[in-house]
Design a protein around this motif. Structure first.
Motif, PDB file in Angstrom:
ATOM      1  N   GLU A  35       0.820  -1.217   0.000  1.00  0.00           N
ATOM      2  CA  GLU A  35       0.000   0.000   0.000  1.00  0.00           C
ATOM      3  C   GLU A  35       0.855   1.269   0.000  1.00  0.00           C
ATOM      4  O   GLU A  35       0.431   2.310  -0.486  1.00  0.00           O
ATOM      5  N   GLY A  36       2.084   1.173   0.518  1.00  0.00           N
ATOM      6  CA  GLY A  36       2.957   2.348   0.531  1.00  0.00           C
ATOM      7  C   GLY A  36       3.554   2.654  -0.844  1.00  0.00           C
ATOM      8  O   GLY A  36       4.127   3.718  -1.060  1.00  0.00           O
ATOM      9  N   GLY A  92      -1.467   5.312  -0.367  1.00  0.00           N
ATOM     10  CA  GLY A  92      -0.670   5.166   0.845  1.00  0.00           C
ATOM     11  C   GLY A  92       0.224   6.380   1.064  1.00  0.00           C
ATOM     12  O   GLY A  92       0.384   6.865   2.184  1.00  0.00           O
ATOM     13  N   LYS A 132      -1.684   9.283   2.358  1.00  0.00           N
ATOM     14  CA  LYS A 132      -1.957   9.104   3.790  1.00  0.00           C
ATOM     15  C   LYS A 132      -0.725   9.497   4.613  1.00  0.00           C
ATOM     16  O   LYS A 132      -0.842  10.179   5.630  1.00  0.00           O
ATOM     17  N   LEU A 133       0.441   9.093   4.161  1.00  0.00           N
ATOM     18  CA  LEU A 133       1.670   9.441   4.878  1.00  0.00           C
ATOM     19  C   LEU A 133       1.936  10.941   4.830  1.00  0.00           C
ATOM     20  O   LEU A 133       2.315  11.546   5.830  1.00  0.00           O
ATOM     21  N   LYS A 168       2.256  14.161  12.728  1.00  0.00           N
ATOM     22  CA  LYS A 168       2.280  12.832  13.346  1.00  0.00           C
ATOM     23  C   LYS A 168       3.496  12.019  12.913  1.00  0.00           C
ATOM     24  O   LYS A 168       3.819  11.009  13.515  1.00  0.00           O
ATOM     25  N   LEU A 169       4.109  12.407  11.810  1.00  0.00           N
ATOM     26  CA  LEU A 169       5.296  11.701  11.331  1.00  0.00           C
ATOM     27  C   LEU A 169       6.383  12.717  11.035  1.00  0.00           C
ATOM     28  O   LEU A 169       6.108  13.793  10.513  1.00  0.00           O
ATOM     29  N   THR A 218      12.219  10.105   8.818  1.00  0.00           N
ATOM     30  CA  THR A 218      12.998   8.910   9.151  1.00  0.00           C
ATOM     31  C   THR A 218      13.484   8.388   7.804  1.00  0.00           C
ATOM     32  O   THR A 218      12.911   8.719   6.761  1.00  0.00           O
ATOM     33  N   ASP A 274      13.155   5.461   6.740  1.00  0.00           N
ATOM     34  CA  ASP A 274      12.109   4.610   6.180  1.00  0.00           C
ATOM     35  C   ASP A 274      11.039   5.430   5.467  1.00  0.00           C
ATOM     36  O   ASP A 274      10.533   5.042   4.421  1.00  0.00           O
ATOM     37  N   LEU A 275      10.720   6.572   6.051  1.00  0.00           N
ATOM     38  CA  LEU A 275       9.716   7.422   5.425  1.00  0.00           C
ATOM     39  C   LEU A 275      10.263   7.968   4.102  1.00  0.00           C
ATOM     40  O   LEU A 275       9.575   7.956   3.074  1.00  0.00           O
ATOM     41  N   LYS A 327      12.397   6.629   2.237  1.00  0.00           N
ATOM     42  CA  LYS A 327      12.436   5.518   1.268  1.00  0.00           C
ATOM     43  C   LYS A 327      11.088   5.344   0.576  1.00  0.00           C
ATOM     44  O   LYS A 327      11.037   5.102  -0.631  1.00  0.00           O
ATOM     45  N   ILE A 328      10.025   5.455   1.328  1.00  0.00           N
ATOM     46  CA  ILE A 328       8.705   5.290   0.718  1.00  0.00           C
ATOM     47  C   ILE A 328       8.467   6.371  -0.328  1.00  0.00           C
ATOM     48  O   ILE A 328       8.010   6.097  -1.432  1.00  0.00           O
ATOM     49  N   LYS A 344       7.435  -1.924  10.039  1.00  0.00           N
ATOM     50  CA  LYS A 344       7.916  -0.545  10.197  1.00  0.00           C
ATOM     51  C   LYS A 344       6.747   0.402  10.410  1.00  0.00           C
ATOM     52  O   LYS A 344       5.729   0.305   9.729  1.00  0.00           O
ATOM     53  N   HIS A 345       6.955   1.323  11.300  1.00  0.00           N
ATOM     54  CA  HIS A 345       5.897   2.261  11.672  1.00  0.00           C
ATOM     55  C   HIS A 345       5.263   2.930  10.447  1.00  0.00           C
ATOM     56  O   HIS A 345       4.042   2.950  10.285  1.00  0.00           O
ATOM     57  N   GLU A 346       6.118   3.464   9.560  1.00  0.00           N
ATOM     58  CA  GLU A 346       5.612   4.194   8.396  1.00  0.00           C
ATOM     59  C   GLU A 346       4.771   3.278   7.512  1.00  0.00           C
ATOM     60  O   GLU A 346       3.753   3.687   6.962  1.00  0.00           O
ATOM     61  N   ASP A 347       5.235   2.041   7.380  1.00  0.00           N
ATOM     62  CA  ASP A 347       4.516   1.098   6.527  1.00  0.00           C
ATOM     63  C   ASP A 347       3.154   0.757   7.134  1.00  0.00           C
ATOM     64  O   ASP A 347       2.164   0.572   6.418  1.00  0.00           O
ATOM     65  N   VAL A 363       1.285   2.674   8.860  1.00  0.00           N
ATOM     66  CA  VAL A 363       0.339   3.773   8.655  1.00  0.00           C
ATOM     67  C   VAL A 363      -0.493   3.528   7.389  1.00  0.00           C
ATOM     68  O   VAL A 363      -1.673   3.851   7.317  1.00  0.00           O
ATOM     69  N   CYS A 364       0.141   2.904   6.411  1.00  0.00           N
ATOM     70  CA  CYS A 364      -0.534   2.651   5.133  1.00  0.00           C
ATOM     71  C   CYS A 364      -1.636   1.590   5.248  1.00  0.00           C
ATOM     72  O   CYS A 364      -2.383   1.367   4.301  1.00  0.00           O
ATOM     73  N   TYR A 365      -1.715   0.925   6.378  1.00  0.00           N
ATOM     74  CA  TYR A 365      -2.757  -0.093   6.567  1.00  0.00           C
ATOM     75  C   TYR A 365      -3.709   0.290   7.698  1.00  0.00           C
ATOM     76  O   TYR A 365      -4.379  -0.550   8.274  1.00  0.00           O
ATOM     77  N   PHE A 409      -6.184   2.422   7.321  1.00  0.00           N
ATOM     78  CA  PHE A 409      -7.402   3.021   6.764  1.00  0.00           C
ATOM     79  C   PHE A 409      -7.877   2.214   5.565  1.00  0.00           C
ATOM     80  O   PHE A 409      -7.156   1.360   5.050  1.00  0.00           O
ATOM     81  N   ARG A 436      -7.698  -8.393   4.787  1.00  0.00           N
ATOM     82  CA  ARG A 436      -7.742  -7.206   3.928  1.00  0.00           C
ATOM     83  C   ARG A 436      -7.435  -7.597   2.492  1.00  0.00           C
ATOM     84  O   ARG A 436      -6.463  -8.300   2.223  1.00  0.00           O
ATOM     85  N   LEU A 486      -3.197 -10.021  -0.862  1.00  0.00           N
ATOM     86  CA  LEU A 486      -2.819  -9.638  -2.226  1.00  0.00           C
ATOM     87  C   LEU A 486      -1.773 -10.531  -2.883  1.00  0.00           C
ATOM     88  O   LEU A 486      -1.634 -10.543  -4.098  1.00  0.00           O
TER      89      LEU A 486
END
Ligand code: FAD
Ligand code: SF4
Ligand code: SF4
Lengths: 420, 460
Positions: A36-37, A42, A45-46, A54-55, A58, A60-61, A63-64, B22-25, B27-29, B31, B71, B93
């Motif tokens: 989803e990222g 996704g 949303k981030l 809220k974020l 990082t 990781d962020l 990278k997305i 991972k926290h960021e990842d 977040v994508c799930y 909602f 999901r 998926l």
């Protein structure tokens, strides 16, 4: 204020997204990863979470947000008119601001922004590339694993002499119908000077005078794409200065990203500077992909075209199609050449996965996206694969070499030049 | 026993590449496509690749008393995939294989992560179709649409998802794997458990294989667009078409608010002064199609409507463009789009439309209504801004009233979007105490510890 410099401005784009997920149907990365990222929804949303505090930065962020081709397939399919590629750029810029650029990128971009340095670097590169790259039949392959370069990747050879170092600044014709300035872009200048030569030939045959400003340099989008807004803005200013001085009817590009830099990015980057903003908007209005210029503005005389007996297919570069909306004109030019047998791809506007440096930084993922395109190309049985962007050409050429396909990849303007 | 241990167990069971932490990842799930919902993070997302993987996940969840939220593509509109109490989001998926297309038995067997459109593409060369076509055919999964019992534009003639599910393989809350139904047209063995798990919204078991029925693709179709100056005329035309024994594949309605927005947005040439538009499509054998189209034209004219018939595919496309633009056009108007699916018996469509207009006026809200008129399934779409607290309160009141009205007219809370979190507090209005008891007992019997999609439909 520009959303690139002031992140909260992007809120209006973010709140438009209703999270319907329609972008999943078209996102080339999501199709591979199912994550989803990877897809616009996704990321929006981030970006929203970043906006709400809220974020924070990082790795990781970051990278997305790096994992996006900015191919605009999502925007084109979005029922709410969201432009996720804008949101991605805004987020990248915001994150770079928070954390700074990684050292290596910083060095490269400083080089890019100083045209003379960049050119010297590239000139030295063209002489020394043999040290690092070994020639193969189709181009060059890395000899050692150079940072981020995959050993099997086939890269085009740097031109012995760049286009700008050989082309004349003034290219006059007897009875000029129009006068244009040519913005070459890096791939034409350093990798495929034959594209620039083809453009000059086509313009000359159509009685168009061409100015090739010698002090032009990289458009700056590669820098912008990595979130380095300040450097990108400097480069934008420099080009606005160079091109505003010229008395021309149009600015012509042969690459969607370069075209968009004049038509979209410069006005956005310079929005907060009244003087530059006005100039940038003026340039934006007269920027055209060469095909738009030839078909809509000039228009060219199709009866004089000589036959080229080839079976061809055409890959729509994302920024020629969804970016500049110039793909129809490119296809029209191809089809107007006598002798051409045009076989369309099944999914002509699906991203090739190149996305500039994405293919270097994410080679495997990029290649998985490319494979769909290669299968499509193969099934046409065409001799030539035509496309309108140097970056796509690099990507496609690599794939064709890897898969041992037979097609030669050339730029639309090169095909057209063959008809004169 | 800690979360960390549960995650390690999952990584051990499925491989690290199938476990997201991972926290960021995460977040994508947090909602799905439902507006106005809380967005809690899951502790972990897993991407099993086969039924055995799913069994392992269920067993780990039981051991660590952690909830699992199945999901698919996360496009549902009832908060069905939101990880309300934290725990494990189980994404289907990577289970996206079409296992078999059996043209002889008019059936196909798929894994739950297959996208509906991909199934249709795979059966098209056999001259077959899988009819359920929610607006999300190109994104929604088979598992998700079976679990919501999704409908779509062709519900009137072809029915909804449950009419096409012939068999299921399900991983139960105790880790056992059960199979119900199969490829036979007839099957009355025991209770109809296939139907029980269809539309269960992931609260009773995790579907890992689906056998569906296919039908021959219709040979011909005729598309028409009718306009009416009065809602009553449109309502009577809908009744009249059916009374004339014509069952159109599609019979869609758009109200004036929607028409105006669509025209404003897409300029497809709709008359903005009419009160309602019907998009009608009949399909089948060419001779029948022609006859039926003629009947439709007559009925529309008898009811003071104007009608246009598409001459070719291009014209058909332009008629459909209007309907397809409905949601996008509405959605562009305001940041938040609350899309409901209150459904009434077909004969009450006019009454329902009038009631929605009154509710919109009463609460001073912008509501556009379009939907599947032929099956009484309307989509009142409230355009608002979730950041505006005061307006959101009015939205909630309006939604309450819309549901009350639908039930009063003998209708239902949800025609196709499901109950999930968004509508669970309305459930007793429709089912009453006795009905709620039955639902609770079923849930308790199949998932005594409440680990499957807790907080959805009913809470234990
Ligand atoms: C723009 C838009 C238009 C829409 N149009 C329609 C329409 O016309 N008709 C219609 O009916 N719906 C429509 N929907 C709603 C939605 O698309 C459907 O409900 C869709 O079928 C959901 O599929 P999904 O894969 O996204 O499921 P998800 O949203 O991922 O999941 C839906 C539910 O199923 C459960 N679930 C998922 N997979 C499994 C499994 N393998 N086993 C057990 N439980 C599982 C989940 O826990 C959840 O409760 C629309 C939604 C949007 C955003
Ligand atoms: S970006 Fe557009 S297509 Fe994607 S979820 Fe948001 S609204 Fe839908
Ligand atoms: S721009 Fe392309 S890669 Fe990026 S999210 Fe949109 S569709 Fe995906």
């Amino acid at each position: 204020m520009s959303y690139l410099k002031h992140y909260p401005e992007i809120e209006n784009e973010i709140i438009k997204c209703m999270k319907c997920g329609n972008c999943q149907a078209v996102c080339p990365l999501y199709k591979e990863t199912k994550f989803e990222g990877s897809v616009a929804r996704g990321k929006v949303k981030l970006a929203e979470a970043v906006l709400k505090g809220k974020l924070e930065y990082t790795e990781d962020l970051a990278k997305i947000f790096e994992t996006c081709l900015t191919c605009k397939a999502c925007s084109a399919n979005c029922p709410c008119g969201v432009q996720p590629d804008k949101i991605v750029l805004a987020a990248r810029a915001k994150l770079v601001k928070e954390r700074g650029l990684p050292l290596i990128k910083d060095l490269i971009f400083k080089g890019l922004s100083k045209p003379s340095l960049f050119k010297t670097g590239m000139a030295i590169g063209s002489k020394t590339q043999g040290l690092f790259l070994k020639p193969t039949e189709k181009g060059m392959s890395p000899r050692y694993p150079v940072s981020g370069l995959q050993l099997r990747r086939v890269l085009p050879k740097l031109a012995d002499r760049s286009f700008l170092s050989t082309a004349a600044e003034e290219n006059k014709v007897d009875n000029p119908k129009k006068k244009v300035a040519f913005f070459t872009g890096c791939t034409t200048n350093f990798l495929y000077p034959q594209v620039g030569e083809a453009l000059l030939k086509v313009m000359q045959r159509n009685n168009v005078e061409v100015v090739v400003p010698k002090d032009q340099h990289c458009c700056g989008v590669p820098v912008l794409l990595h979130g380095d807004v300040n450097t990108a803005a400097q480069m934008a200013k420099s080009h606005v200065d160079i091109f505003s001085k010229l008395d021309v009817d149009a600015i012509i590009t042969v690459c969607g990203t370069c075209g968009e830099s004049f038509s979209k990015h410069y006005p956005e980057l310079l929005k907060d500077d009244a003087e530059y903003s006005a100039k940038a908007n003026k340039l934006a209005e007269k920027t055209y992909d060469f095909a738009q210029f030839l078909v809509d503005i000039l228009p060219i005389d199709r009866d004089v075209l000589k036959p080229v007996n080839k079976t061809v297919t055409y890959h729509v570069p994302c920024h020629i199609g969804r970016g500049m909306n110039a793909h129809q004109q490119q296809i029209e030019l191809i089809k107007s050449i006598p002798g051409i047998k045009y076989i369309p791809l099944k999914q002509p506007d699906r991203c090739c996965g190149g996305a500039g440096s994405f293919s270097l930084t994410h080679y495997d993922l990029s290649y998985r996206v490319l494979k769909h395109k290669l299968a499509d190309v193969k099934s046409t049985g065409a001799d030539l694969l035509i496309t309108g962007c140097g970056s796509c050409r690099m990507q496609l050429t690599d794939g064709i070499a890897q898969e041992n396909l037979s097609q030669e990849v050339i730029h639309t303007v090169e095909l057209l030049a063959k008809a004169y | 026993m800690s979360k960390q241990q549960a995650i390690q167990a999952l990584e051990h069971a499925l491989g690290r590449e199938n476990v997201i932490t991972k926290h960021e990842d995460l977040v994508c799930y947090s909602f799905d496509a439902t507006p106005d919902m809380p967005n809690p993070l899951p502790d972990v997302v897993v991407t099993p690749t086969c039924t055995e993987d799913v069994v392992k996940v269920v067993n780990i969840a039981r051991e660590y008393k952690t909830p699992i939220y199945p999901r698919g593509s996360g496009t549902n509109l009832s908060g069905g995939t939101i990880p309300l109490h934290g725990g494990i989001v189980l994404s289907t998926l990577k289970m996206n294989k079409i296992l078999e297309v059996d043209a002889d038995n008019l059936a196909a067997v798929v894994q739950p992560g297959v996208i509906i459109q991909d199934l249709n593409n795979a059966v098209a060369p056999h001259g077959l179709i899988y009819p359920p076509d929610p607006g999300t055919v190109a994104t929604a999964t088979m598992g998700g649409s079976v679990s919501e019992c999704s409908g779509g534009l062709r519900g009137l003639k072809y029915g909804v998802t449950k009419h096409y599910v012939m068999g299921l393989k399900v991983v139960l809350a105790d880790g056992q794997v059960a199979r119900f139904g199969g490829k036979t047209v007839k099957n009355v063995t025991a209770y109809d458990l296939v139907k029980l798990f269809t539309g269960a919204e992931g609260t009773l078991g995790i579907i890992t294989e689906i056998t569906v029925k296919l039908i021959p693709a219709p040979e011909a179709r005729a598309s028409m667009l009718a306009t009416f100056d009065r809602l009553e005329d449109a309502g009577n035309a809908i009744k009249g078409i059916i009374a004339n024994k014509v069952i159109p594949a599609t019979l869609e309605i758009m109200d004036q608010a929607t028409i105006r927005t669509v025209e404003n947005f897409a300029q497809v040439g709709l008359p903005t002064d009419v009160r309602a538009i019907l998009l009608i499509e009949v399909d089948g054998i060419p001779e029948v199609v022609e006859k039926e189209a003629e009947k439709v034209v007559n009925v529309v004219k008898e009811n003071n409507g104007k009608i246009k018939k598409a001459k070719d595919d291009k014209e058909r496309e332009s008629l459909w463009a209007a309907r397809r633009a409905a949601l996008p056009a509405l959605a562009q108007l305001k940041p938040t789009t609350v899309l409901e699916d209150a459904t009434v018996p077909r004969s009450k469509i006019t009454e329902m439309l009038v009631a929605i207009e009154k509710i919109a006026a009463k609460y001073d809200l912008n509501i556009g209504t379009f939907g599947h008129a032929g099956d009484g399934n309307l989509h009142p779409t409230i355009l608002t801004d979730a950041r505006d607290k005061e307006e959101m309160e009015r939205v909630h009141k309006a939604v309450d009233e819309i549901f009350k009205k639908a039930l009063e007219l003998g209708g239902t809370l949800s025609g196709e979007h499901g109950i999930g979190m968004a509508k669970s507090h309305f459930l007793s209005w429709e089912l009453g105490q006795s009905g709620m008891d039955v639902v609770r007992k079923i849930k308790k019997a199949l998932d005594p510890e409440g680990i499957l999609n807790p907080g959805k439909m009913v809470s234990n």
